[in-house]
Design a protein around this motif. Structure first.
Motif, PDB file in Angstrom:
ATOM      1  N   LEU A  43       3.153  -9.444  22.600  1.00  0.00           N
ATOM      2  CA  LEU A  43       4.668  -9.753  22.138  1.00  0.00           C
ATOM      3  C   LEU A  43       5.664  -8.986  23.100  1.00  0.00           C
ATOM      4  N   MET A  83      -4.442 -15.354  17.570  1.00  0.00           N
ATOM      5  CA  MET A  83      -3.430 -15.723  16.710  1.00  0.00           C
ATOM      6  C   MET A  83      -4.241 -16.286  15.457  1.00  0.00           C
ATOM      7  N   GLY A  90      -5.619 -13.046   7.869  1.00  0.00           N
ATOM      8  CA  GLY A  90      -4.309 -12.373   6.985  1.00  0.00           C
ATOM      9  C   GLY A  90      -3.996 -13.140   5.913  1.00  0.00           C
ATOM     10  N   ALA A  94      -3.617 -11.066   2.488  1.00  0.00           N
ATOM     11  CA  ALA A  94      -2.804 -11.210   1.533  1.00  0.00           C
ATOM     12  C   ALA A  94      -2.937 -11.792   0.044  1.00  0.00           C
ATOM     13  N   PHE A  98      -2.721  -9.604  -3.435  1.00  0.00           N
ATOM     14  CA  PHE A  98      -2.104 -10.299  -4.656  1.00  0.00           C
ATOM     15  C   PHE A  98      -3.130 -10.281  -5.930  1.00  0.00           C
TER      16      PHE A  98
ATOM     17  N   SER B  14       2.902  -8.738   4.005  1.00  0.00           N
ATOM     18  CA  SER B  14       2.567 -10.185   3.480  1.00  0.00           C
ATOM     19  C   SER B  14       3.557 -11.262   3.500  1.00  0.00           C
ATOM     20  N   LEU B  21       3.395 -17.596   9.519  1.00  0.00           N
ATOM     21  CA  LEU B  21       2.341 -18.807   9.516  1.00  0.00           C
ATOM     22  C   LEU B  21       3.319 -19.826   9.965  1.00  0.00           C
ATOM     23  N   LEU B  24       5.650 -18.672  13.610  1.00  0.00           N
ATOM     24  CA  LEU B  24       4.956 -18.743  14.988  1.00  0.00           C
ATOM     25  C   LEU B  24       4.225 -20.136  15.138  1.00  0.00           C
ATOM     26  N   HIS B  27       6.840 -22.163  16.843  1.00  0.00           N
ATOM     27  CA  HIS B  27       7.315 -21.627  18.168  1.00  0.00           C
ATOM     28  C   HIS B  27       5.980 -21.929  19.063  1.00  0.00           C
ATOM     29  N   PHE B  28       4.913 -21.963  18.728  1.00  0.00           N
ATOM     30  CA  PHE B  28       3.726 -21.917  19.637  1.00  0.00           C
ATOM     31  C   PHE B  28       3.617 -23.381  19.876  1.00  0.00           C
ATOM     32  N   VAL B  65       8.534 -11.355  13.434  1.00  0.00           N
ATOM     33  CA  VAL B  65       7.572 -10.873  14.385  1.00  0.00           C
ATOM     34  C   VAL B  65       7.451  -9.260  14.607  1.00  0.00           C
TER      35      VAL B  65
END
Lengths: 130, 124
Positions: A43, A83, A90, A94, A98, B14, B21, B24, B27-28, B65
């Motif tokens: 980044l 990514m 991720g 997440a 929850f 989160s 998701l 990005l 963007h990508f 980000v």
């Protein structure tokens, strides 16, 4: 200095690198952290590189020509892999946070990584086919 | 560690993660898959940024980000086992870094748009 470890300790140390003995949760955790560190570094490199856009086409376009070379495209694939691993894992983190699918963590992780592998393959083909 | 604070960090991690998701992804895909040649040259970048929706998406991406990355760095550092005073220092330092990052990103976007329109005037 005596560098040799007692035999049993040496075996224990080497086992650290044997992925078969890794617990799946540990693997997910390590992958998440390693990709996180890589993505944060990327980044800031990315933000620094983008400053070349302030120099107009004279500064930006030669860089784009370089970035379209196969070596840079391979780095793009590496970025995509990072990514996908981080993002898909991720989703599991997440959801579990929850309280969703806590018991199905392992199959969820494996399924998400399989989705990631398919997307990576498709992405890599697309990146190199240009 | 203050459990309330860490729960809040996890919650925002989160929320920004979910936003990423989408952001990005856009963007990508826009910069690496749709762009002819795999990466946009200067004129292609300017054409892409001529759409205000894209500018909003890029700004949303910058904000999410930055928050996500620095909250992540924070939790990695906290896992090293810092005492309360150092946790506070880390939080302040990362907040400052985040503010600088956002300021730089906005400045960069603004300057790129200025450069682009100045060049467009020259070539007109």
């Amino acid at each position: 200095m005596n560098l040799s470890l007692p035999e049993n300790k040496k075996i224990r140390f080497l086992r650290w690198f044997d992925f078969r003995s890794w617990r799946l949760g540990m693997l997910a955790y390590i992958l998440n952290r390693v990709t996180a560190i890589g993505l944060v570094l990327y980044l800031y490199i990315h933000l620094a590189v983008l400053s070349m856009l302030t120099g107009g086409p004279a500064q930006w376009d030669p860089f784009v020509a370089l970035a379209r070379s196969p070596m840079f495209l391979a780095l793009d694939v590496l970025l995509l892999a990072g990514m996908l691993i981080h993002g898909l894992n991720g989703v599991r983190v997440a959801l579990t946070g929850f309280g969703i699918g806590v018991r199905a963590q392992k199959p969820m992780f494996v399924a998400l990584m399989l989705v990631g592998a398919v997307l990576l393959l498709a992405g890599a083909l697309k990146i190199f086919m240009e | 560690m203050n459990p309330k604070r860490s729960t809040l960090g996890w919650f925002w991690q989160s929320v920004t993660g979910l936003a990423l998701l989408l952001l990005l992804g856009v963007h990508f895909v826009a910069h690496h898959f749709i762009a002819a040649g795999g990466l946009r040259d200067f004129n292609q970048v300017m054409a892409y940024l001529s759409n205000p929706i894209i500018i909003a998406l890029e700004l949303g991406f910058l904000v999410s980000v930055t928050i996500h990355a620095l909250l992540g760095v924070r939790s990695i550092l906290f896992d090293l086992g810092l005492d309360a005073r150092w946790e506070k220092n880390v939080t302040w330092a990362l907040t400052a870094l985040g503010a600088l990052t956002l300021a730089y990103g906005v400045w960069l976007l603004y300057t790129i748009l200025q450069t682009g329109s100045a060049l467009a005037m020259w070539t007109r």
